[in-house]
Design a protein around this motif. Structure first.
Motif: not given
Length: 339
Positions: A317-334
């Motif tokens: 699931d790591a590729p999808a998680a990276l793409a989702a982070w790119s879409e909503n960077p403010g929602e992710i710390t780590k």
């Protein structure tokens, strides 16, 4: 073996690559257990990292176990031991290395940036790059490296218990700065535009917070410092406005530390440099002593690891998680990837 590859901007996927060769003299083969996504991985994914060529395997925030020892690997390293890794290289010949500042080696190659990283099942590294702790989990070990970047910035600022330290930005790096300054018993003021991030900053050691979207930053800092301004300003956002605010708000004879790169040219009022006789310093990567300091800090149990790690995903699931982070960077710390 399986690995995550950023094949081109905005595209990452699970790939098969050859397993590494047996470790050579002085090297160890690591079985990767947990890896954190770094902000540099996000910029690489977005095609904005000038130091990255494609395809690139990301990953340098590592928790692993020793799978095999090469010849001449000394104690205390043994098979099965939990370890973390310093992901940098140093040439030993450039001006920085000769000055003992190997963290900023002119020829440095960070894992996952200038060379392939550890978002893969196995990786070989020199034993000199290993750190360990009997008290830390693999999850905590994978959190050490990003925190060292903040701890190093605090060291560059020569922070003491007598200082008021302002930290711009409460992302993963900013939280490392806050924790590092708090560990030195400084007064730590966290500045951000997100109340949830400011609340997390408090848990990491901030004594005061300012939401610069809703409050007048200058007035608040003047109130906190009896009109003098903070002793140390540390920038962990990368915006021209915060770069400028550092030199404007810091006290006379103060220290300013920049960690990241401003995303556009900065139009400074340079008179402040001279009038205040400022120490303006860059901060890059981390030194071995910063790794030791972070390990001790995490061993103390005061750092809110669970709150800082926003989500943990599988390798698949790591590729999808990276793409989702790119879409909503403010929602992710780590984000952590668990193998």
């Amino acid at each position: 073996m399986k690995a995550i590859s950023i094949t081109e901007p905005n595209q990452s996927e699970l790939v098969d690559i050859p397993a590494p060769a047996a470790p050579g003299a002085g090297e160890v083969l690591l079985k990767v257990r947990q890896v954190g996504y770094c902000g540099s991985d996000l910029t690489s994914f977005r095609g904005l990292n000038p130091m990255v060529s494609y395809p690139r395997i990301p990953g340098h925030e590592i928790g692993a176990t020793i799978e095999q020892l090469g010849a001449d690997v000394p104690e205390p390293w043994v098979k099965g031991q939990k370890v973390l890794v310093s992901p940098y290289t140093s040439c030993g010949k450039c001006a920085a290395c000769k000055a003992g500042r190997v963290n900023t080696c002119k020829s440095n190659q960070t894992m996952g940036v200038q060379r392939d990283g550890a978002m893969t099942e196995y990786v070989v590294v020199p034993h000199e790059k290993l750190f360990t702790s009997d008290k830390l989990s693999l999850e905590e070990m994978a959190l050490v490296e990003p925190l060292t970047v903040g701890f190093h910035a605090v060291a560059r600022g020569e922070v003491t218990s007598e200082d008021t330290v302002v930290v711009f930005g409460c992302g993963a790096i900013g939280l490392g700065v806050i924790a590092g300054a708090a560990a030195r018993n400084a007064r730590v003021v966290a500045v951000d535009i997100d109340d949830e991030k400011l609340a997390l900053a408090k848990r990491c050691g901030a004594t005061d917070t300012v939401n610069s979207m809703n409050e007048d930053l200058h007035e608040r800092l003047q109130e906190m410092t009896d009109g003098e301004g903070p002793n140390v300003m540390i920038e962990a956002v990368g915006l021209p406005a915060t770069f400028k605010a550092c030199v404007e708000e810091v006290c006379f004879a103060g220290r300013v530390v920049y960690i990241g790169y401003a995303k556009a040219a900065v139009d400074y009022e340079t008179k402040y440099f001279v009038m205040k006789e400022l120490d303006i310093r860059g901060s890059r990567n981390a030194m071995p002593e910063d790794f030791d300091a972070v390990v001790r800090h995490l061993e103390s149990g005061v750092f809110p690891t669970d709150a800082v790690i926003t989500k943990t995903v599988s390798l698949e699931d790591a590729p999808a998680a990276l793409a989702a982070w790119s879409e909503n960077p403010g929602e992710i710390t780590k984000i952590h990837v668990k193998f």
